[in-house]
Structure formats: structure tokens, C-alpha cells
Design a protein around this motif. Structure first.
Motif, PDB file in Angstrom:
ATOM      1  N   LYS A 319      19.511  92.188 -34.908  1.00  0.00           N
ATOM      2  CA  LYS A 319      20.279  92.078 -36.048  1.00  0.00           C
ATOM      3  C   LYS A 319      21.241  92.832 -35.893  1.00  0.00           C
ATOM      4  CE  LYS A 319      20.046  92.782 -41.060  1.00  0.00           C
ATOM      5  NZ  LYS A 319      19.067  93.063 -42.230  1.00  0.00           N
ATOM      6  N   GLU A 320      21.471  93.991 -35.425  1.00  0.00           N
ATOM      7  CA  GLU A 320      22.600  94.949 -35.367  1.00  0.00           C
ATOM      8  C   GLU A 320      23.457  94.275 -34.432  1.00  0.00           C
ATOM      9  OE1 GLU A 320      20.686  99.124 -36.556  1.00  0.00           O
ATOM     10  OE2 GLU A 320      20.747  98.545 -34.619  1.00  0.00           O
ATOM     11  N   ARG A 321      23.054  93.815 -33.231  1.00  0.00           N
ATOM     12  CA  ARG A 321      23.955  92.982 -32.117  1.00  0.00           C
ATOM     13  C   ARG A 321      24.446  91.746 -32.876  1.00  0.00           C
ATOM     14  NH1 ARG A 321      19.542  93.853 -28.739  1.00  0.00           N
ATOM     15  NH2 ARG A 321      19.212  91.618 -28.878  1.00  0.00           N
ATOM     16  N   ALA A 322      23.987  91.143 -33.726  1.00  0.00           N
ATOM     17  CA  ALA A 322      24.570  90.063 -34.396  1.00  0.00           C
ATOM     18  C   ALA A 322      25.777  90.630 -35.202  1.00  0.00           C
ATOM     19  CB  ALA A 322      23.355  89.327 -35.097  1.00  0.00           C
ATOM     20  N   LEU A 323      25.513  91.728 -36.136  1.00  0.00           N
ATOM     21  CA  LEU A 323      26.589  92.032 -36.831  1.00  0.00           C
ATOM     22  C   LEU A 323      27.830  92.546 -36.020  1.00  0.00           C
ATOM     23  CD1 LEU A 323      24.509  94.314 -39.434  1.00  0.00           C
ATOM     24  CD2 LEU A 323      25.959  92.114 -40.098  1.00  0.00           C
ATOM     25  N   ILE A 324      27.504  93.163 -34.922  1.00  0.00           N
ATOM     26  CA  ILE A 324      28.702  93.707 -34.155  1.00  0.00           C
ATOM     27  C   ILE A 324      29.239  92.528 -33.460  1.00  0.00           C
ATOM     28  CG2 ILE A 324      29.173  94.642 -31.926  1.00  0.00           C
ATOM     29  CD1 ILE A 324      26.624  96.551 -32.367  1.00  0.00           C
ATOM     30  N   LEU A 325      28.835  91.575 -32.983  1.00  0.00           N
ATOM     31  CA  LEU A 325      29.375  90.446 -32.454  1.00  0.00           C
ATOM     32  C   LEU A 325      30.370  89.699 -33.445  1.00  0.00           C
ATOM     33  CD1 LEU A 325      26.391  88.929 -30.261  1.00  0.00           C
ATOM     34  CD2 LEU A 325      28.578  89.622 -29.497  1.00  0.00           C
ATOM     35  N   SER A 326      29.561  89.653 -34.835  1.00  0.00           N
ATOM     36  CA  SER A 326      30.478  89.042 -35.788  1.00  0.00           C
ATOM     37  C   SER A 326      31.669  89.693 -36.090  1.00  0.00           C
ATOM     38  CB  SER A 326      29.636  88.886 -37.165  1.00  0.00           C
ATOM     39  OG  SER A 326      28.467  88.120 -37.239  1.00  0.00           O
ATOM     40  N   LYS A 327      31.825  91.045 -35.770  1.00  0.00           N
ATOM     41  CA  LYS A 327      33.045  91.548 -36.066  1.00  0.00           C
ATOM     42  C   LYS A 327      33.953  91.366 -34.792  1.00  0.00           C
ATOM     43  CE  LYS A 327      31.769  94.515 -39.383  1.00  0.00           C
ATOM     44  NZ  LYS A 327      32.642  94.605 -40.808  1.00  0.00           N
ATOM     45  N   TYR A 328      33.513  91.462 -33.688  1.00  0.00           N
ATOM     46  CA  TYR A 328      34.320  91.094 -32.288  1.00  0.00           C
ATOM     47  C   TYR A 328      34.764  89.430 -32.469  1.00  0.00           C
ATOM     48  CZ  TYR A 328      33.015  95.565 -30.516  1.00  0.00           C
ATOM     49  OH  TYR A 328      32.955  96.877 -30.471  1.00  0.00           O
ATOM     50  N   LEU A 329      34.160  88.742 -33.088  1.00  0.00           N
ATOM     51  CA  LEU A 329      34.417  87.470 -33.097  1.00  0.00           C
ATOM     52  C   LEU A 329      35.236  86.720 -34.346  1.00  0.00           C
ATOM     53  CD1 LEU A 329      30.980  85.559 -32.074  1.00  0.00           C
ATOM     54  CD2 LEU A 329      33.031  85.540 -30.648  1.00  0.00           C
ATOM     55  N   GLN A 330      35.525  87.797 -35.278  1.00  0.00           N
ATOM     56  CA  GLN A 330      36.392  87.409 -36.319  1.00  0.00           C
ATOM     57  C   GLN A 330      37.747  86.845 -36.009  1.00  0.00           C
ATOM     58  OE1 GLN A 330      36.687  91.027 -38.629  1.00  0.00           O
ATOM     59  NE2 GLN A 330      34.669  90.550 -39.806  1.00  0.00           N
ATOM     60  N   LYS A 331      38.397  87.222 -35.087  1.00  0.00           N
ATOM     61  CA  LYS A 331      39.618  86.887 -34.552  1.00  0.00           C
ATOM     62  C   LYS A 331      39.690  85.910 -33.534  1.00  0.00           C
ATOM     63  CE  LYS A 331      42.128  91.007 -36.540  1.00  0.00           C
ATOM     64  NZ  LYS A 331      43.048  92.070 -36.177  1.00  0.00           N
ATOM     65  N   PRO A 333      38.817  82.202 -32.252  1.00  0.00           N
ATOM     66  CA  PRO A 333      38.314  80.688 -32.445  1.00  0.00           C
ATOM     67  C   PRO A 333      36.961  80.416 -31.731  1.00  0.00           C
ATOM     68  CG  PRO A 333      40.749  80.857 -31.610  1.00  0.00           C
ATOM     69  CD  PRO A 333      40.135  82.266 -31.424  1.00  0.00           C
ATOM     70  N   ASN A 334      36.147  80.306 -32.391  1.00  0.00           N
ATOM     71  CA  ASN A 334      34.590  79.915 -31.879  1.00  0.00           C
ATOM     72  C   ASN A 334      33.681  79.102 -32.601  1.00  0.00           C
ATOM     73  OD1 ASN A 334      32.502  81.488 -33.459  1.00  0.00           O
ATOM     74  ND2 ASN A 334      34.382  82.653 -33.677  1.00  0.00           N
ATOM     75  N   GLU A 335      32.879  78.684 -31.501  1.00  0.00           N
ATOM     76  CA  GLU A 335      32.064  77.705 -32.251  1.00  0.00           C
ATOM     77  C   GLU A 335      30.358  78.118 -31.613  1.00  0.00           C
ATOM     78  OE1 GLU A 335      30.899  72.845 -31.906  1.00  0.00           O
ATOM     79  OE2 GLU A 335      32.978  73.503 -31.752  1.00  0.00           O
ATOM     80  N   VAL A 336      30.132  79.364 -32.004  1.00  0.00           N
ATOM     81  CA  VAL A 336      28.957  79.619 -31.475  1.00  0.00           C
ATOM     82  C   VAL A 336      27.999  80.408 -32.731  1.00  0.00           C
ATOM     83  CG1 VAL A 336      29.553  80.467 -29.395  1.00  0.00           C
ATOM     84  CG2 VAL A 336      30.032  82.118 -31.220  1.00  0.00           C
ATOM     85  N   ASP A 337      26.632  80.494 -32.410  1.00  0.00           N
ATOM     86  CA  ASP A 337      25.761  81.067 -33.388  1.00  0.00           C
ATOM     87  C   ASP A 337      25.476  82.597 -32.719  1.00  0.00           C
ATOM     88  OD1 ASP A 337      23.789  81.829 -35.112  1.00  0.00           O
ATOM     89  OD2 ASP A 337      22.410  80.528 -34.131  1.00  0.00           O
ATOM     90  N   VAL A 338      26.183  83.506 -33.575  1.00  0.00           N
ATOM     91  CA  VAL A 338      25.762  84.916 -33.180  1.00  0.00           C
ATOM     92  C   VAL A 338      24.343  85.267 -32.783  1.00  0.00           C
ATOM     93  CG1 VAL A 338      28.086  85.678 -34.136  1.00  0.00           C
ATOM     94  CG2 VAL A 338      25.768  85.891 -35.543  1.00  0.00           C
ATOM     95  N   LYS A 339      23.439  84.749 -33.604  1.00  0.00           N
ATOM     96  CA  LYS A 339      22.128  84.905 -33.540  1.00  0.00           C
ATOM     97  C   LYS A 339      21.592  84.689 -32.091  1.00  0.00           C
ATOM     98  CE  LYS A 339      20.446  84.564 -38.406  1.00  0.00           C
ATOM     99  NZ  LYS A 339      19.773  83.915 -39.189  1.00  0.00           N
ATOM    100  N   THR A 340      22.133  83.239 -31.571  1.00  0.00           N
ATOM    101  CA  THR A 340      21.762  83.127 -30.046  1.00  0.00           C
ATOM    102  C   THR A 340      22.289  83.928 -29.072  1.00  0.00           C
ATOM    103  OG1 THR A 340      21.918  80.655 -30.983  1.00  0.00           O
ATOM    104  CG2 THR A 340      21.910  81.116 -28.543  1.00  0.00           C
ATOM    105  N   ILE A 341      23.483  84.539 -29.458  1.00  0.00           N
ATOM    106  CA  ILE A 341      24.062  85.532 -28.487  1.00  0.00           C
ATOM    107  C   ILE A 341      23.336  86.806 -28.486  1.00  0.00           C
ATOM    108  CG2 ILE A 341      26.125  86.613 -27.722  1.00  0.00           C
ATOM    109  CD1 ILE A 341      27.735  84.241 -28.986  1.00  0.00           C
ATOM    110  N   ALA A 342      23.113  87.201 -29.886  1.00  0.00           N
ATOM    111  CA  ALA A 342      22.171  88.508 -29.997  1.00  0.00           C
ATOM    112  C   ALA A 342      20.789  88.336 -29.335  1.00  0.00           C
ATOM    113  CB  ALA A 342      22.037  88.683 -31.502  1.00  0.00           C
ATOM    114  N   ASN A 343      20.192  87.343 -29.150  1.00  0.00           N
ATOM    115  CA  ASN A 343      18.847  87.091 -28.517  1.00  0.00           C
ATOM    116  C   ASN A 343      18.964  87.177 -26.968  1.00  0.00           C
ATOM    117  OD1 ASN A 343      17.286  86.721 -30.913  1.00  0.00           O
ATOM    118  ND2 ASN A 343      17.711  84.763 -30.883  1.00  0.00           N
TER     119      ASN A 343
END
Length: 547
Positions: A319-331, A333-343
Motif C-alpha cells: 500500500k505504501e509503495r502505491a502511495l509513493i508511486l502515485s507521488k512520483y507519477l503525478q507529473k 503522463p501515464n496510463e498505468v495502475d499503481v497497484k500493479t506496479i506496487a505488486n
């Protein structure tokens, strides 16, 4: 040497006087006064080349000299055959130009002195390094612009630090209850989890100056320089209190003292201990330090009254990795599911996740794509992971083994009430080892916890992973001490076969316990698969429902 303040002042004043004298010589009226008779004579001789008129004087310029006569003594008829020029008496433009030249000269002179001073200091401090020493630079605070919103996945750490932030904002409230501010906070965790960013966020939230120093910056080649640097750091912080001092990699200067020698590092550590003891309750200074090697720190640093609080910053969970990835992906342009990357990034720290997002973005740019997709992350994952020391990269099968291993350990530790708060899927150790005197059944309980992962994997998969080595080595060491040093075998004198008998007995007892708690292990596995961490209280609740 030009480095002296007094010498600099003398040089500046001297240079200014020289420039003023030059300007005076250039601007002063150096024409020779003459009488009316002499003026009439040189005019009649036609030796005058030009006539210049000002408000007060008439200037007669010849080949050799310049003469002047008061305007009230002459009449216009005397200059019938001459073209008379009018001189602006104020000379504003000329004076302005000379002023600009003077200021420009002063600025160049100042820069020359500054440069000369730098080279002199550098030469004096060069020693083995040949450049200006780090320790000679003044210690200055920085204004932190990092907020807790910039850091993802540290909710537990943030709650621990909120009290300190509130204390620095409202000290009177706490002092009215007789509470004192903690003198030191030790952030413990592996590299890359964001310990420095956390300290900066605390300073930003509290609105106080932030003094950053690396532990290595105190280690100087010259005797006494490290201790001096520590003193200067604390003196600067006290002058701008309330303030936060952050010492990164404190283990570089705070290692255990062996008592056999007194070198520069130990002198620096002694100074650090003295400065922390010298705090007053009203000083308003908090020391935050970071380390990933708490076991090598000197016990004097860890006692109460110095680093009163220890906060463990672990590798981020799913869950924490998903939050961190969301921060880095804010700026980005993406089409990804952060949960998939976190897993797919089990064992990644915050810095590794930042590198992963950056590499995926660079790949998308190279391929001229408009957005970052999951395919980009798949391509660069191995590049980011390659060469990462102690970074656990788990395949799906390895993850299943790890989940079962950790679930069995936490169930066994909870059943025997061993001291811990929670377990993470990426943890190497569940509970820290201790040198305190332990009773025989307490040591046996710890051995069972260390064997629980191996037992559970053998029950479920009929094999276990090589990652069990650390736990198995510790279990063997405890067994060895119990039999040979503590006299906890069947007799006080150790027998060769007793170590094998004892570890086999504890293994079988652990197996019997885990077989009776299979439903609990299954529930804990489900939780670890979902969020990669579980607390002791949750496991205790599951066990109580079964027993």
C-alpha cells in the motif's frame, strides 16, 4: 595574509584614497591666474589658441599654458577675433562618469581581494587534500521546502513525529505540564527509505531552521577539527533556536569505543555527547540522526537523555509503495495502475521507486510514446533492480515461500509472546536479539520462532528457501550457548550429542504447534499477501479465536 579583517579594511581604505587623489588631480582647476595687463598682452600677441568662458573666469589656452582671469575684469571687445566656448560650471556628466569609474574600480579591487583571500586560505588548508577543507566552511541553516505531503507511505513515522512538531510550535503548552522536549530522535532504517526527507519535513512543519551535516563531515584529518566542527554546529543552532540539527550517517562518528585508543573520531564523539548533555530544557534544539547500522552505535549515544526516541523506518509495504508511486507519477503522463506496479516491486525502497519511474519515463521518451505504460515499467524493472545490494527481488513462487515463512514466524512469536509490534514481508528479523539474561524457556521460545519458518515451509511445500540461513545460524548459536556456556543441557557439562537432541526437540515441538494453528497461519498469509504487514495484536486475535 589578506585573510585578516583588519588588513582588508586597511587595503580598502588605502585603495579608495589613491583613487580619490587621482580624481582630485584630474578634476582640480590648475589654470594659472593672470592680470588684465598680461591677458591683454597675450591676446595682442595672438598666442591664444582658444577662449573658454565660465561663470566666474575666462580661460585663455595657449600652446604651453592655461591662464585664467576673473570675468568681471574683462570686456567682450577683447575677444572680438576669438570664438568663445561656454564651459558648464557644474560638470555633472564628467563627475558622474568619474564616479562610475571609481565604483567600478572599487568593485574590481574587492573581487581581487576576495579571490586572493580564497587562494591563500586554500593554500594554508590544502594538506593532503590540496583544497579548502570542508570543516573551514561556515555552518549555515537551510529553509526546508519538503513537506510530509511530498513523502508517501510514512503514516506511522509521521504520527510519531507530530508530537515533536507540536512541541516546537507550542512549547509553553507542554512546559505547563512539566514535559520536556526530547533531545534526540534516531531514525533507523535501510538506505533509500527517506530518512533525510523525513527530517526536512519535520523542520518544514515546525517552521524552524534546519542544519544538515553528514557524520563523515566531522571526521577530519587534523586533530581537534572534528570536535571543533561539532561545537560550531551546536553553537550555530543555539543562536537560531528553536532549530533542528540533522546528522546523517551518524555511525560514521558514533561507533562503539573500544577504550584502547583515543583517536580523532573518539574525540569528536565525546564532543557530540558533551553538546547533547549541555542542552537546556529551554534551548529549543532537537537533534535528529539517521543510521542503518544501529548495532554499531556507542551505547552512550543510545541512552535516555540523548536519543530519547528511536523511530524505525522500514521498507514500504504494498500500500505504501502505491502511495509513493502515485507521488512520483503525478507529473508524468501515464496510463498505468499503481497497484500493479506496487505488486511487482516487492523490496523496493522509495529511492528505487523514484529511479523506476524515471527510467520508465526515459524509455517512453526514447520510443517517442506519448504516455508511460506498464510495458515501459516491465522493460526497465530489471535495469533498476540489477546490482541493488540486499534488495529482495521475489518471483511469484519465492513470494509464496516468503509469505508462509513470515506467517509462521509471526504466529509462533505471538503465541510465545515475544517482544515485537508488527512484521513486514521484507523484514529480515522479526525481533531484535538481546544480551539481557534470559531464562531457559525464553531462549527455547526464541529458537522455536527462528525455526518456525523452516518448519512451516517443510509442512506446506516439503522444502524451504536459502533465505532461512540467517535465522538458522542464530538458532544454532543460541543452542550452542545454552549447552556449552549456560549449562542448560541435561547436565552442566556439555555432551556432544546434546546440541542435536535439543534442536531436534525444539523443531518437533514447533511442528506440532504450527500444525495445530494451520487456520491461523492461512489467515495471516492472506493479510500478508494483501498488504505485506501485520501487527501482533491482529495475530493474537486470530489465535484467541482458535484456542
Amino acid at each position: 595574509m589578506v585573510g585578516s579583517k583588519t588588513n582588508r579594511v586597511v587595503l580598502y581604505v588605502s585603495a579608495s584614497l589613491v583613487v580619490i587623489l587621482i580624481l582630485f588631480a584630474m578634476l582640480r582647476d590648475n589654470a594659472e591666474p593672470i592680470t588684465l595687463a598680461n591677458a591683454t598682452k597675450i591676446l595682442e600677441n595672438k598666442s591664444v589658441k582658444s577662449v573658454i568662458s565660465s561663470q566666474d573666469y575666462i580661460y585663455l589656452k595657449t600652446d604651453k599654458e592655461i591662464y585664467k582671469i576673473a570675468s568681471s575684469q574683462v570686456s567682450p571687445k577683447m575677444f572680438t577675433n576669438y570664438e568663445v566656448s561656454i564651459k558648464n560650471s557644474s560638470n555633472i556628466v564628467i563627475y558622474f562618469l568619474f564616479l562610475v569609474l571609481f565604483l567600478g574600480f572599487a568593485a574590481l579591487l574587492y573581487r581581487w581581494f576576495q579571490k586572493n583571500e580564497y587562494f591563500n586560505v586554500a593554500k594554508a588548508d590544502s594538506g593532503s587534500y590540496g583544497s579548502k577543507q570542508e570543516g573551514s566552511r561556515p555552518i549555515e541553516s537551510i529553509k526546508s521546502d519538503v513537506t510530509f505531503d511530498d513523502i508517501g507511505g510514512i503514516s506511522d513515522v509521521k504520527s510519531e513525529l507530530e508530537e515533536i512538531i507540536d512541541f516546537m510550535k507550542k512549547p509553553k503548552r507542554y512546559k505547563s505540564f512539566g514535559a520536556r522536549m526530547p533531545r534526540g530522535v534516531l531514525l533507523v532504517g535501510p538506505p533509500g527509505v527517506g530518512k533525510t526527507m523525513i527530517a526536512k519535513a519535520v523542520a518544514n512543519a515546525a517552521g524552524v531552521p534546519f542544519y544538515y551535516q553528514s557524520g563523515a563531515s566531522f571526521v577530519q584529518i587534523y586533530v581537534g577539527m572534528g570536535a571543533k566542527r561539532v561545537h560550531e554546529l551546536f553553537a550555530a543552532a543555539k543562536n537560531s533556536a528553536p532549530a533542528i540539527i540533522f546528522i546523517d550517517e551518524i555511525d560514521a562518528v558514533g561507533k562503539k569505543r573500544d577504550g584502547q585508543r583515543s583517536d580523532e573520531r573518539e574525540a569528536t564523539l565525546n564532543q557530540l555527547l558533551t553538546e547533547m548533555d549541555g542542552f537546556e530544557n529551554s534551548s529549543g534544539i532537537i537533534v535528529i540522526a539517521a543510521t542503518n547500522k544501529i548495532d554499531v552505535l556507542d551505547s552512550a549515544l543510545l541512552r535516555a537523555g540523548r536519543f530519547d526516541r528511536r523511530i524505525f523506518v522500514e521498507l514500504p509495504t504494498n500500500k505504501e509503495r502505491a502511495l509513493i508511486l502515485s507521488k512520483y507519477l503525478q507529473k508524468v503522463p501515464n496510463e498505468v495502475d499503481v497497484k500493479t506496479i506496487a505488486n511487482m516491486t516487492v523490496g523496493f525502497n522509495g529511492a528505487s521507486l523514484a529511479a523506476l519511474v524515471n527510467e520508465a519515463s526515459l524509455l517512453a521518451i526514447r520510443q517517442h510514446d506519448f504516455q508511460v505504460t506498464i510495458d515501459h515499467f516491465d522493460h526497465v524493472k530489471d535495469k533498476v533492480m540489477f546490482g541493488k545490494k540486499k534488495l529482495q527481488i521475489l518471483s511469484e513462487m519465492q513470494k509464496r515461500f516468503r509469505v508462509t515463512y513470515q506467517a509462521a514466524k509471526v504466529v509462533c512469536a505471538t503465541y510465545y509472546d515475544l517482544p515485537f509490534e508488527k512484521i513486514l514481508l521484507s523484514n529480515e528479523k522479526l525481533t531484535p536479539s538481546t544480551d539481557e539474561p534470559l531464562i531457559k524457556h525464553e531462549l527455547e521460545s526464541r529458537v522455536k520462532m527462528l525455526l518456525a519458518g523452516i518448519v512451516a515451509c517443510n509442512i506446506k511445500y516439503n522444502e524451504h528457501a536459502s533465505s532461512a540461513k540467517a535465522d538458522l545460524d542464530e538458532a544454532k548459536e543460541i543452542i550452542l550457548k545454552m549447552i556449552e556456556e549456560y549449562g542448560m543441557g541435561s547436565t552442566l557439562i556439555a555432551k556432544e550429542s546434546e546440541k542435536e537432541i535439543l534442536i531436534n526437540r525444539l523443531y518437533n515441538e514447533t511442528k506440532s504447534l504450527l500444525e495445530s494453528l494451520q487456520s491461523v497461519i492461512k489467515r495471516v498469509e492472506d493479510v500478508l499477501n494483501e498488504r505485506e504487514n501485520i501487527s501482533k495484536l491482529e495475530v493474537k486475535k486470530y489465535i484467541n479465536e482458535v484456542l
